[in-house]
Design a protein around this motif. Structure first.
Motif, PDB file in Angstrom:
ATOM      1  N   ARG A  41     -27.177 -28.903 -31.337  1.00 48.16           N
ATOM      2  CA  ARG A  41     -27.988 -30.286 -31.926  1.00 48.16           C
ATOM      3  C   ARG A  41     -27.062 -31.383 -31.555  1.00 48.16           C
ATOM      4  NH1 ARG A  41     -33.057 -29.523 -33.578  1.00 48.16           N
ATOM      5  NH2 ARG A  41     -33.258 -27.570 -34.891  1.00 48.16           N
ATOM      6  N   ASP A  42     -25.751 -31.247 -30.860  1.00 48.79           N
ATOM      7  CA  ASP A  42     -24.863 -32.145 -30.485  1.00 48.79           C
ATOM      8  C   ASP A  42     -25.132 -32.356 -28.947  1.00 48.79           C
ATOM      9  OD1 ASP A  42     -23.958 -29.740 -29.798  1.00 48.79           O
ATOM     10  OD2 ASP A  42     -21.852 -30.224 -30.242  1.00 48.79           O
ATOM     11  N   SER A  43     -26.047 -31.779 -28.248  1.00 48.32           N
ATOM     12  CA  SER A  43     -26.257 -31.740 -26.974  1.00 48.32           C
ATOM     13  C   SER A  43     -26.894 -33.165 -26.718  1.00 48.32           C
ATOM     14  CB  SER A  43     -27.394 -30.906 -26.294  1.00 48.32           C
ATOM     15  OG  SER A  43     -26.500 -29.490 -26.705  1.00 48.32           O
ATOM     16  N   PRO A  44     -27.883 -33.655 -27.414  1.00 47.02           N
ATOM     17  CA  PRO A  44     -28.347 -35.034 -27.146  1.00 47.02           C
ATOM     18  C   PRO A  44     -27.350 -36.184 -27.082  1.00 47.02           C
ATOM     19  CG  PRO A  44     -30.074 -33.937 -28.577  1.00 47.02           C
ATOM     20  CD  PRO A  44     -28.703 -33.124 -28.497  1.00 47.02           C
ATOM     21  N   MET A  45     -26.236 -35.921 -27.931  1.00 50.32           N
ATOM     22  CA  MET A  45     -25.295 -36.994 -28.033  1.00 50.32           C
ATOM     23  C   MET A  45     -24.366 -36.737 -26.749  1.00 50.32           C
ATOM     24  SD  MET A  45     -21.834 -37.001 -30.604  1.00 50.32           S
ATOM     25  CE  MET A  45     -21.426 -35.496 -29.928  1.00 50.32           C
ATOM     26  N   TRP A  46     -23.978 -35.755 -26.364  1.00 55.74           N
ATOM     27  CA  TRP A  46     -23.358 -35.582 -24.959  1.00 55.74           C
ATOM     28  C   TRP A  46     -24.224 -36.010 -23.951  1.00 55.74           C
ATOM     29  CZ3 TRP A  46     -18.762 -35.533 -27.055  1.00 55.74           C
ATOM     30  CH2 TRP A  46     -18.212 -34.522 -27.814  1.00 55.74           C
ATOM     31  N   SER A  47     -25.529 -35.751 -24.068  1.00 56.87           N
ATOM     32  CA  SER A  47     -26.233 -36.101 -22.728  1.00 56.87           C
ATOM     33  C   SER A  47     -26.236 -37.784 -22.642  1.00 56.87           C
ATOM     34  CB  SER A  47     -27.393 -35.512 -22.884  1.00 56.87           C
ATOM     35  OG  SER A  47     -28.429 -35.864 -21.590  1.00 56.87           O
ATOM     36  N   SER A  48     -26.326 -38.420 -23.791  1.00 56.95           N
ATOM     37  CA  SER A  48     -26.549 -39.798 -23.768  1.00 56.95           C
ATOM     38  C   SER A  48     -25.148 -40.409 -23.457  1.00 56.95           C
ATOM     39  CB  SER A  48     -26.940 -40.044 -25.506  1.00 56.95           C
ATOM     40  OG  SER A  48     -28.416 -39.677 -25.539  1.00 56.95           O
ATOM     41  N   LEU A  49     -24.029 -39.801 -24.041  1.00 59.12           N
ATOM     42  CA  LEU A  49     -22.704 -40.632 -23.865  1.00 59.12           C
ATOM     43  C   LEU A  49     -22.494 -40.253 -22.235  1.00 59.12           C
ATOM     44  CD1 LEU A  49     -20.599 -39.211 -26.750  1.00 59.12           C
ATOM     45  CD2 LEU A  49     -21.607 -41.583 -26.473  1.00 59.12           C
ATOM     46  N   ASN A  50     -23.194 -39.408 -21.540  1.00 61.74           N
ATOM     47  CA  ASN A  50     -22.920 -39.520 -20.015  1.00 61.74           C
ATOM     48  C   ASN A  50     -24.290 -40.086 -19.412  1.00 61.74           C
ATOM     49  OD1 ASN A  50     -21.653 -38.765 -17.635  1.00 61.74           O
ATOM     50  ND2 ASN A  50     -22.733 -36.725 -17.427  1.00 61.74           N
ATOM     51  N   PHE A  51     -24.720 -40.961 -19.977  1.00 62.45           N
ATOM     52  CA  PHE A  51     -26.040 -41.585 -19.374  1.00 62.45           C
ATOM     53  C   PHE A  51     -25.937 -41.967 -17.925  1.00 62.45           C
ATOM     54  CE2 PHE A  51     -28.626 -45.384 -18.418  1.00 62.45           C
ATOM     55  CZ  PHE A  51     -29.859 -44.616 -18.462  1.00 62.45           C
ATOM     56  N   GLY A  52     -26.626 -41.499 -17.070  1.00 62.34           N
ATOM     57  CA  GLY A  52     -26.430 -41.793 -15.670  1.00 62.34           C
ATOM     58  C   GLY A  52     -25.893 -40.654 -14.952  1.00 62.34           C
ATOM     59  N   GLY A  53     -25.276 -39.987 -15.600  1.00 56.50           N
ATOM     60  CA  GLY A  53     -24.364 -38.780 -15.023  1.00 56.50           C
ATOM     61  C   GLY A  53     -25.146 -37.399 -15.029  1.00 56.50           C
ATOM     62  N   ARG A  54     -24.653 -36.538 -14.790  1.00 56.82           N
ATOM     63  CA  ARG A  54     -25.353 -34.878 -14.988  1.00 56.82           C
ATOM     64  C   ARG A  54     -24.640 -34.163 -15.818  1.00 56.82           C
ATOM     65  NH1 ARG A  54     -29.563 -31.623 -13.619  1.00 56.82           N
ATOM     66  NH2 ARG A  54     -29.023 -29.422 -13.178  1.00 56.82           N
ATOM     67  N   THR A  55     -25.405 -33.852 -17.022  1.00 50.66           N
ATOM     68  CA  THR A  55     -25.162 -33.084 -18.125  1.00 50.66           C
ATOM     69  C   THR A  55     -25.842 -32.016 -18.097  1.00 50.66           C
ATOM     70  OG1 THR A  55     -24.403 -34.969 -19.325  1.00 50.66           O
ATOM     71  CG2 THR A  55     -24.512 -33.044 -20.732  1.00 50.66           C
ATOM     72  N   LEU A  56     -25.003 -30.658 -17.849  1.00 51.04           N
ATOM     73  CA  LEU A  56     -25.854 -29.303 -17.893  1.00 51.04           C
ATOM     74  C   LEU A  56     -25.253 -28.541 -19.128  1.00 51.04           C
ATOM     75  CD1 LEU A  56     -27.931 -27.931 -16.353  1.00 51.04           C
ATOM     76  CD2 LEU A  56     -26.070 -26.903 -14.776  1.00 51.04           C
ATOM     77  N   PHE A  57     -26.043 -27.845 -19.736  1.00 48.42           N
ATOM     78  CA  PHE A  57     -25.811 -26.940 -20.702  1.00 48.42           C
ATOM     79  C   PHE A  57     -26.243 -25.274 -20.491  1.00 48.42           C
ATOM     80  CE2 PHE A  57     -27.046 -30.942 -22.457  1.00 48.42           C
ATOM     81  CZ  PHE A  57     -25.917 -31.293 -23.405  1.00 48.42           C
ATOM     82  N   LEU A  58     -25.199 -24.660 -20.814  1.00 46.21           N
ATOM     83  CA  LEU A  58     -25.396 -23.113 -20.454  1.00 46.21           C
ATOM     84  C   LEU A  58     -25.562 -22.235 -21.722  1.00 46.21           C
ATOM     85  CD1 LEU A  58     -22.680 -22.694 -17.747  1.00 46.21           C
ATOM     86  CD2 LEU A  58     -25.066 -23.116 -17.559  1.00 46.21           C
ATOM     87  N   GLU A  59     -26.792 -21.671 -22.027  1.00 47.50           N
ATOM     88  CA  GLU A  59     -26.843 -21.170 -23.372  1.00 47.50           C
ATOM     89  C   GLU A  59     -27.098 -19.486 -22.994  1.00 47.50           C
ATOM     90  OE1 GLU A  59     -27.726 -20.180 -27.017  1.00 47.50           O
ATOM     91  OE2 GLU A  59     -26.780 -21.846 -26.346  1.00 47.50           O
ATOM     92  N   GLU A  60     -26.845 -18.673 -24.170  1.00 46.31           N
ATOM     93  CA  GLU A  60     -27.100 -17.257 -24.029  1.00 46.31           C
ATOM     94  C   GLU A  60     -28.322 -17.102 -24.833  1.00 46.31           C
ATOM     95  OE1 GLU A  60     -24.457 -15.516 -27.797  1.00 46.31           O
ATOM     96  OE2 GLU A  60     -24.068 -17.621 -27.383  1.00 46.31           O
ATOM     97  N   ASP A  61     -28.679 -17.739 -25.553  1.00 39.18           N
ATOM     98  CA  ASP A  61     -30.265 -17.253 -26.205  1.00 39.18           C
ATOM     99  C   ASP A  61     -31.434 -17.947 -25.710  1.00 39.18           C
ATOM    100  OD1 ASP A  61     -32.144 -16.995 -28.042  1.00 39.18           O
ATOM    101  OD2 ASP A  61     -30.869 -17.071 -29.596  1.00 39.18           O
ATOM    102  N   LYS A  62     -32.317 -17.367 -24.929  1.00 30.80           N
ATOM    103  CA  LYS A  62     -33.424 -17.871 -24.384  1.00 30.80           C
ATOM    104  C   LYS A  62     -34.455 -18.571 -25.262  1.00 30.80           C
ATOM    105  CE  LYS A  62     -34.192 -15.093 -20.179  1.00 30.80           C
ATOM    106  NZ  LYS A  62     -34.898 -14.210 -19.648  1.00 30.80           N
TER     107      LYS A  62
END
Length: 312
Positions: free
Chosen positions: A136-157
């Protein structure tokens, strides 16, 4: 990485404040970057992003993640209309702000823990940010890095699909882990005793059992500016644990061509996160700890002397 449902008004406000401050910073940057050309008509106008060479190591994306948030596309409209469109808040930021204002679910990190990473992001963004874990914090990290590349790795499909339904703009990959928390002591001994685990190479070429080798190619071929380890699951014996994620984050940081990588590890109140972060990200590279999060700054070892030790 996944949050517990809670009604923390303070965390909501700080997230909203960070996002609003970040957007204000973008607006100010746009204003300042455009003013010299308005004052001096003889000043050469920079090439548009479409005419510039794409930075080496950047990942392809339909939204052009390497584009600076202060750079505006060409427009045939009037100057005032064009400037207004450049400073308009992007849809993804709108969605993020609305989400955190209206939801009762807040990130699992505390205010002070979030601030550790957000301060680095505010200085480094737009940048390349790799996050072990999707939550649930992923949108926050993506937005704080606006214009950059934010990529998330997740174990649960299934969790990826659930999050993507609400936030389709988040970039994520499914990653499998073959370790278990109950193997942590054996893996620690391997990492500390085997010379292969002290060799700084691409994780795919490493002979160390701790190196993750099954991730998508672009994960290894990108020089990440920030890496956060907040996954995989690590709170019971049969969970994958973060042993290999922590080691691999440190190996990727050391293996970059030049510069340094900021690495963050969450939940260091637990034994695995505590011991493995100190052993393989190194106490000598630790910059701060706030609550359950640690911040390490790891320099490139490829640009250093061959005799540079794995830990200082």
């Amino acid at each position: 990485m996944r949050p517990k449902t809670q009604s923390s008004l303070n965390i909501k406000l700080i997230i909203l404040g960070f996002l609003l401050a970040f957007f204000l910073l973008l607006v100010l940057r746009t204003s300042f970057s455009s003013s010299p050309h308005e004052q001096n008509p003889n000043t050469p106008i920079p090439l548009s992003v479409h005419d510039q060479e794409e930075p080496s190591g950047a990942l392809a994306s339909s939204s052009n993640p390497t584009e600076s948030p202060t750079t505006c596309p060409p427009s045939s409209s009037s100057t005032d209309d064009h400037h207004q469109s450049c400073t308009k808040i992007p849809p993804n930021l709108v969605d993020t702000l609305i989400h955190y204002v209206t939801t009762n679910i807040t990130p699992q990190q505390t205010l002070r823990e979030i601030s550790v990473t957000s301060q680095v992001l505010l200085n480094k963004s737009p940048c390349k940010f790799l996050v072990f874990g999707l939550g649930r914090d992923s949108p926050m990290w993506s937005s704080l890095n606006f214009g950059g590349r934010t990529l998330f790795l997740e174990e649960d499909k299934s969790w990826i699909e659930q999050v993507k339904q609400q936030f389709p703009y988040l970039d994520s990959y499914h990653v499998e882990y073959d370790s278990k928390v109950h193997q942590a002591n054996d893996l620690m001994n391997i990492g500390q005793e085997e010379e292969d685990c002290k060799e700084v190479v691409d994780p795919r070429s490493s002979k160390c059992q701790l190196a993750l080798k099954g991730m998508p190619r672009e994960i290894y071929e990108t020089e990440w500016d920030l890496i956060m380890v907040d996954a995989p699951t690590g709170y019971h014996g049969d969970a994958p644990g973060r042993m290999t994620a922590i080691y691999t984050a440190g190996l990727m940081a050391r293996n970059r061509e030049v510069g340094e990588t900021h690495v963050f590890v969450h939940d260091v109140d637990r034994t695995v996160e505590d011991r493995f972060s100190m052993a393989f990200l190194c106490e000598g590279y630790m910059r701060t700890q706030e609550g359950r999060i640690r911040h390490f700054t790891i320099p490139s070892h490829r640009s250093s002397l061959p005799s540079t030790p794995f830990c200082p």
